[in-house]
Structure formats: structure tokens, C-alpha cells
Design a protein around this motif. Structure first.
Motif, mmCIF file in Angstrom:
data_model
loop_
_atom_site.group_PDB
_atom_site.id
_atom_site.type_symbol
_atom_site.label_atom_id
_atom_site.label_comp_id
_atom_site.label_asym_id
_atom_site.label_seq_id
_atom_site.Cartn_x
_atom_site.Cartn_y
_atom_site.Cartn_z
ATOM 1 N N PRO A 56 -7.663 116.928 -64.091
ATOM 2 C CA PRO A 56 -6.900 116.398 -66.394
ATOM 3 C C PRO A 56 -6.788 117.613 -66.061
ATOM 4 O O PRO A 56 -7.143 118.963 -65.726
ATOM 5 N N ARG A 57 -5.973 117.693 -67.518
ATOM 6 C CA ARG A 57 -5.574 119.027 -67.781
ATOM 7 C C ARG A 57 -6.713 120.180 -68.344
ATOM 8 O O ARG A 57 -6.371 121.368 -67.951
ATOM 9 N N ASN A 58 -7.688 119.333 -68.922
ATOM 10 C CA ASN A 58 -8.574 120.191 -70.095
ATOM 11 C C ASN A 58 -9.257 120.158 -68.932
ATOM 12 O O ASN A 58 -10.217 121.038 -69.279
ATOM 13 N N VAL A 59 -9.960 120.166 -67.702
ATOM 14 C CA VAL A 59 -10.564 120.750 -66.533
ATOM 15 C C VAL A 59 -10.058 121.850 -66.321
ATOM 16 O O VAL A 59 -9.655 121.899 -65.016
ATOM 17 N N LYS A 96 -12.774 109.361 -60.876
ATOM 18 C CA LYS A 96 -11.458 110.185 -61.096
ATOM 19 C C LYS A 96 -11.977 110.549 -63.146
ATOM 20 O O LYS A 96 -11.809 111.480 -63.212
ATOM 21 N N ARG A 97 -12.353 109.247 -63.243
ATOM 22 C CA ARG A 97 -12.789 109.256 -64.766
ATOM 23 C C ARG A 97 -13.757 110.215 -64.893
ATOM 24 O O ARG A 97 -14.117 111.013 -65.677
ATOM 25 N N LYS A 98 -14.756 110.068 -64.297
ATOM 26 C CA LYS A 98 -15.729 111.480 -64.182
ATOM 27 C C LYS A 98 -15.339 112.761 -64.379
ATOM 28 O O LYS A 98 -15.574 113.686 -64.846
ATOM 29 N N THR A 99 -14.674 112.762 -63.352
ATOM 30 C CA THR A 99 -14.306 114.041 -63.271
ATOM 31 C C THR A 99 -13.876 114.598 -64.305
ATOM 32 O O THR A 99 -13.877 116.047 -65.053
ATOM 33 N N THR A 100 -13.734 113.959 -65.358
ATOM 34 C CA THR A 100 -13.140 114.454 -67.308
ATOM 35 C C THR A 100 -14.358 115.208 -66.926
ATOM 36 O O THR A 100 -14.115 116.334 -68.239
ATOM 37 N N ASP A 101 -15.775 115.164 -66.972
ATOM 38 C CA ASP A 101 -16.421 116.267 -67.684
ATOM 39 C C ASP A 101 -16.960 116.643 -66.879
ATOM 40 O O ASP A 101 -17.635 117.703 -67.314
ATOM 41 N N SER A 102 -15.814 117.172 -65.609
ATOM 42 C CA SER A 102 -17.143 117.998 -65.093
ATOM 43 C C SER A 102 -16.014 119.753 -65.463
ATOM 44 O O SER A 102 -15.267 119.702 -66.191
#
Length: 130
Positions: free
Chosen positions: A34-37, A101-107
Motif C-alpha cells: 500500500p502507498r501509505n505504508v 493484504k488488507r491487514k498490511t495497510t495497518d503495518s
């Protein structure tokens, strides 16, 4: 100069900033990031460094409370799945790849390896050392 633990300055910085239940991910070279991670790109060439080598170094320097992998690893990368079961035991959670994959956005960061085997991705949740 650091004497031991993770010598990569970017990984070391991220690990030192983690609090209880914060997460990082270690990924194969194909996982979308994700771009924000924050992306920590270790890829040298296909297969190098490997997912498992990177994971072992990170685990030497990080207290992990829980880990999440994709359920698809069981069928598409069974040797890796067995290795994850042996390392994490009951603290290993299995979810569909789409959920991982969705959970990686919180990494806090995703460490991209050169791994080129299917579903070689994991999210590590920080434990507490006291």
C-alpha cells in the motif's frame, strides 16, 4: 556501529519504534505494498534475500506476540507453511490472502524480500518485553 541484531538501519529504526500490538510485514517480491505504508526494499535479485532468512533475522531482534499468514500458503507453499507452524506454533493465525493484504495497510512497514515462492508473506505483531 551496531554489533548485533538487525544491522539494516531502516529495519532497526522501525523495530525500535514498535509498541505492543503494532505490526510489520515481511513479503515476497510480488505482494502489493500500500502507498501509505513504508516500503523497506531488500530485493537484490530473484530469490535473494529469501523470506525465511529475512524473517529469522527480524525475529532475532523483535518480540513477536502473534503472526498472520495467508491460508493459501498451506496448499501452494506447504514446506513454508510447515516452517511457519514450527516457528510460531499456536500464535500463528491463518486468514485468506485477500484479508492478509488488507491487514498490511495497518503495518508500520513492509519488508520486501527477493522471495519468489507463492504466498511467502507474514504480518508480525509486536509483543511486550516485560
Amino acid at each position: 556501529m551496531k554489533r548485533n541484531g538487525v544491522l539494516n538501519s531502516h529495519i532497526s529504526q522501525v523495530l525500535s519504534q514498535l509498541g505492543h500490538t503494532d505490526s510489520i510485514a515481511i513479503a515476497d517480491c510480488g505482494l502489493p505494498i500500500p502507498r501509505n505504508v513504508e516500503r523497506i526494499d531488500l530485493v537484490l535479485e530473484l530469490g535473494k534475500p529469501s523470506f525465511i532468512d529475512t524473517l529469522k533475522v527480524v525475529l532475532s531482534d523483535m518480540k513477536v506476540e502473534a503472526a498472520v499468514i495467508a491460508e493459501e500458503m498451506q496448499d501452494h507453499n506447504p514446506a513454508m507453511y510447515e516452517e511457519m507452524r514450527s516457528i510460531f506454533g499456536d500464535s500463528l493465525q491463518v486468514v485468506p490472502h485477500s484479508e492478509l493484504k488488507r491487514k498490511t495497510t495497518d503495518s508500520h512497514a513492509i519488508i520486501r524480500t527477493g522471495e519468489a515462492t507463492p504466498f511467502a508473506n507474514i504480518i508480525l505483531y509486536s509483543g511486550v518485553i516485560f
